[in-house]
Design a protein around this motif. Structure first.
Motif, mmCIF file in Angstrom:
data_model
loop_
_atom_site.group_PDB
_atom_site.id
_atom_site.type_symbol
_atom_site.label_atom_id
_atom_site.label_comp_id
_atom_site.label_asym_id
_atom_site.label_seq_id
_atom_site.Cartn_x
_atom_site.Cartn_y
_atom_site.Cartn_z
ATOM 1 N N MET A 107 0.492 -8.354 -6.703
ATOM 2 C CA MET A 107 -0.020 -7.658 -7.534
ATOM 3 C C MET A 107 -0.754 -7.079 -6.494
ATOM 4 S SD MET A 107 -3.638 -8.781 -9.378
ATOM 5 C CE MET A 107 -5.177 -8.028 -8.420
ATOM 6 N N PRO A 108 0.146 -5.714 -5.904
ATOM 7 C CA PRO A 108 -0.566 -5.288 -5.442
ATOM 8 C C PRO A 108 -2.189 -4.594 -5.687
ATOM 9 C CG PRO A 108 0.805 -3.783 -7.156
ATOM 10 C CD PRO A 108 0.639 -5.466 -7.284
ATOM 11 N N PRO A 109 -2.409 -3.527 -4.449
ATOM 12 C CA PRO A 109 -4.235 -3.028 -4.415
ATOM 13 C C PRO A 109 -4.046 -2.036 -5.940
ATOM 14 C CG PRO A 109 -3.477 -2.465 -2.962
ATOM 15 C CD PRO A 109 -2.172 -3.214 -3.359
ATOM 16 N N ILE A 110 -3.573 -1.197 -5.640
ATOM 17 C CA ILE A 110 -3.280 -0.366 -6.970
ATOM 18 C C ILE A 110 -1.635 -0.699 -8.074
ATOM 19 C CG2 ILE A 110 -3.069 2.458 -6.466
ATOM 20 C CD1 ILE A 110 -4.864 1.780 -3.014
ATOM 21 N N PRO A 111 -2.207 -0.264 -8.757
ATOM 22 C CA PRO A 111 -0.843 -0.512 -9.674
ATOM 23 C C PRO A 111 -0.301 1.049 -9.854
ATOM 24 C CG PRO A 111 -3.092 0.265 -10.952
ATOM 25 C CD PRO A 111 -3.094 -0.096 -9.218
ATOM 26 N N THR A 112 0.619 1.374 -8.669
ATOM 27 C CA THR A 112 1.506 2.766 -8.433
ATOM 28 C C THR A 112 3.323 2.000 -8.988
ATOM 29 O OG1 THR A 112 -0.336 3.956 -7.709
ATOM 30 C CG2 THR A 112 1.939 4.396 -7.735
ATOM 31 N N TRP A 113 3.621 2.803 -9.171
ATOM 32 C CA TRP A 113 5.442 2.180 -9.285
ATOM 33 C C TRP A 113 5.908 4.008 -9.031
ATOM 34 C CZ3 TRP A 113 7.616 -2.239 -9.432
ATOM 35 C CH2 TRP A 113 8.290 -2.386 -9.664
ATOM 36 N N PHE A 114 6.873 3.800 -8.518
ATOM 37 C CA PHE A 114 7.831 4.702 -8.222
ATOM 38 C C PHE A 114 8.848 4.097 -8.624
ATOM 39 C CE2 PHE A 114 4.614 5.849 -6.093
ATOM 40 C CZ PHE A 114 3.671 6.655 -6.768
ATOM 41 N N ASP A 115 9.939 4.234 -9.101
ATOM 42 C CA ASP A 115 10.833 4.597 -9.286
ATOM 43 C C ASP A 115 12.286 5.344 -8.826
ATOM 44 O OD1 ASP A 115 13.993 2.531 -9.761
ATOM 45 O OD2 ASP A 115 13.217 3.133 -12.082
ATOM 46 N N GLY A 116 13.141 5.383 -7.694
ATOM 47 C CA GLY A 116 14.195 5.809 -7.367
ATOM 48 C C GLY A 116 13.888 7.042 -6.395
ATOM 49 N N ARG A 117 15.081 7.502 -5.868
ATOM 50 C CA ARG A 117 15.164 7.667 -4.386
ATOM 51 C C ARG A 117 13.769 9.281 -5.209
ATOM 52 N NH1 ARG A 117 17.956 8.320 0.450
ATOM 53 N NH2 ARG A 117 17.782 10.704 1.052
ATOM 54 N N GLU A 118 14.395 10.151 -6.019
ATOM 55 C CA GLU A 118 13.473 11.639 -6.009
ATOM 56 C C GLU A 118 12.360 11.436 -6.288
ATOM 57 O OE1 GLU A 118 14.711 13.856 -5.644
ATOM 58 O OE2 GLU A 118 16.694 13.311 -4.872
ATOM 59 N N ASP A 119 11.567 9.958 -6.394
ATOM 60 C CA ASP A 119 10.586 10.167 -6.893
ATOM 61 C C ASP A 119 10.025 9.239 -5.630
ATOM 62 O OD1 ASP A 119 10.209 9.454 -9.768
ATOM 63 O OD2 ASP A 119 10.286 7.769 -10.328
ATOM 64 N N VAL A 120 10.251 8.356 -4.669
ATOM 65 C CA VAL A 120 9.623 8.482 -3.575
ATOM 66 C C VAL A 120 9.623 9.595 -2.857
ATOM 67 C CG1 VAL A 120 10.092 7.108 -1.133
ATOM 68 C CG2 VAL A 120 10.963 5.792 -3.386
ATOM 69 N N LEU A 121 10.865 10.504 -2.712
ATOM 70 C CA LEU A 121 10.640 11.711 -1.960
ATOM 71 C C LEU A 121 9.352 12.032 -2.120
ATOM 72 C CD1 LEU A 121 14.653 12.408 -2.029
ATOM 73 C CD2 LEU A 121 12.885 11.406 0.056
ATOM 74 N N ARG A 122 9.093 12.846 -3.243
ATOM 75 C CA ARG A 122 8.271 13.878 -4.129
ATOM 76 C C ARG A 122 6.695 13.477 -3.573
ATOM 77 N NH1 ARG A 122 11.374 14.150 -8.692
ATOM 78 N NH2 ARG A 122 10.349 12.208 -9.788
ATOM 79 N N LEU A 123 6.463 11.749 -3.359
ATOM 80 C CA LEU A 123 5.508 10.952 -3.643
ATOM 81 C C LEU A 123 4.860 11.227 -1.762
ATOM 82 C CD1 LEU A 123 2.817 8.724 -3.164
ATOM 83 C CD2 LEU A 123 4.553 6.842 -2.431
ATOM 84 N N LEU A 124 6.248 10.834 -1.055
ATOM 85 C CA LEU A 124 6.164 11.489 0.434
ATOM 86 C C LEU A 124 5.544 12.879 0.928
ATOM 87 C CD1 LEU A 124 8.893 9.399 1.996
ATOM 88 C CD2 LEU A 124 6.298 8.865 2.098
ATOM 89 N N ALA A 125 6.276 13.817 0.058
ATOM 90 C CA ALA A 125 5.818 15.307 0.185
ATOM 91 C C ALA A 125 4.717 15.841 0.252
ATOM 92 C CB ALA A 125 6.994 16.273 -0.697
ATOM 93 N N ALA A 126 4.256 14.892 -0.625
ATOM 94 C CA ALA A 126 2.650 14.787 -1.433
ATOM 95 C C ALA A 126 1.769 14.554 -0.702
ATOM 96 C CB ALA A 126 2.181 14.542 -2.964
ATOM 97 N N LYS A 127 2.436 13.253 0.004
ATOM 98 C CA LYS A 127 1.115 12.689 1.085
ATOM 99 C C LYS A 127 1.483 13.216 2.116
ATOM 100 C CE LYS A 127 -0.871 9.996 -1.986
ATOM 101 N NZ LYS A 127 -2.567 10.358 -2.540
ATOM 102 N N LEU A 128 2.575 13.171 3.030
ATOM 103 C CA LEU A 128 2.742 13.637 4.287
ATOM 104 C C LEU A 128 2.716 14.802 4.027
ATOM 105 C CD1 LEU A 128 5.470 11.080 4.751
ATOM 106 C CD2 LEU A 128 3.036 10.850 5.895
ATOM 107 N N ARG A 129 1.867 15.127 4.237
ATOM 108 C CA ARG A 129 1.315 17.024 4.018
ATOM 109 C C ARG A 129 1.953 17.813 5.473
ATOM 110 N NH1 ARG A 129 -3.069 14.510 1.388
ATOM 111 N NH2 ARG A 129 -2.997 15.706 -0.960
ATOM 112 N N PRO A 130 2.355 18.602 5.614
ATOM 113 C CA PRO A 130 2.628 19.484 7.212
ATOM 114 C C PRO A 130 2.402 20.012 8.157
ATOM 115 C CG PRO A 130 2.844 20.775 5.036
ATOM 116 C CD PRO A 130 2.583 20.058 4.794
ATOM 117 N N GLU A 131 0.349 19.410 7.887
ATOM 118 C CA GLU A 131 -0.839 19.428 9.160
ATOM 119 C C GLU A 131 -0.289 18.360 9.848
ATOM 120 O OE1 GLU A 131 -2.642 18.206 5.082
ATOM 121 O OE2 GLU A 131 -1.536 19.907 5.219
ATOM 122 N N GLY A 132 0.219 18.580 10.911
ATOM 123 C CA GLY A 132 0.848 17.719 11.592
ATOM 124 C C GLY A 132 -0.648 16.495 11.958
#
Length: 94
Positions: free
Chosen positions: A1-26
């Motif tokens: 049981m994950p602590p946050i009920p979120t599901w990403f299915d497939g490469r494109e979904d994961v890439l969108r998630l990473l783009a949103a969370k890993l912002r360009p301001e390093g």
């Protein structure tokens, strides 16, 4: 049981998630390689307003021949010491 009920299915979904969370301001996050139950994992620290990096989550990967099949995220700072990692890291990540 994950602590946050979120599901990403497939490469494109994961890439969108990473783009949103890993912002360009390093310099806002640190990922530290570790392992959990024989699986590759990484611990994530987020920089706080105090310029210190604070424990955010431990991400455990399920890797298959085809690539990463699953990521389980545990958003619990209290797990970091179990991996030999500090809960907080200095402003330069140390």
């Amino acid at each position: 049981m994950p602590p946050i009920p979120t599901w990403f299915d497939g490469r494109e979904d994961v890439l969108r998630l990473l783009a949103a969370k890993l912002r360009p301001e390093g310099g806002q996050r640190i990922a530290v390689a570790t392992s959990a139950n024989g699986r590759p994992a990484f611990a994530v620290y987020n920089r706080g307003p105090d310029e210190v990096f604070h424990a955010h989550s431990v991400q455990v990967l399920t890797v298959t021949k085809a690539g990463i099949a699953a990521v389980l995220a545990f958003h619990r700072a209290d797990l970091f010491p179990l991996f030999g990692l500090p809960v907080d890291r200095g402003a330069r990540g140390g």
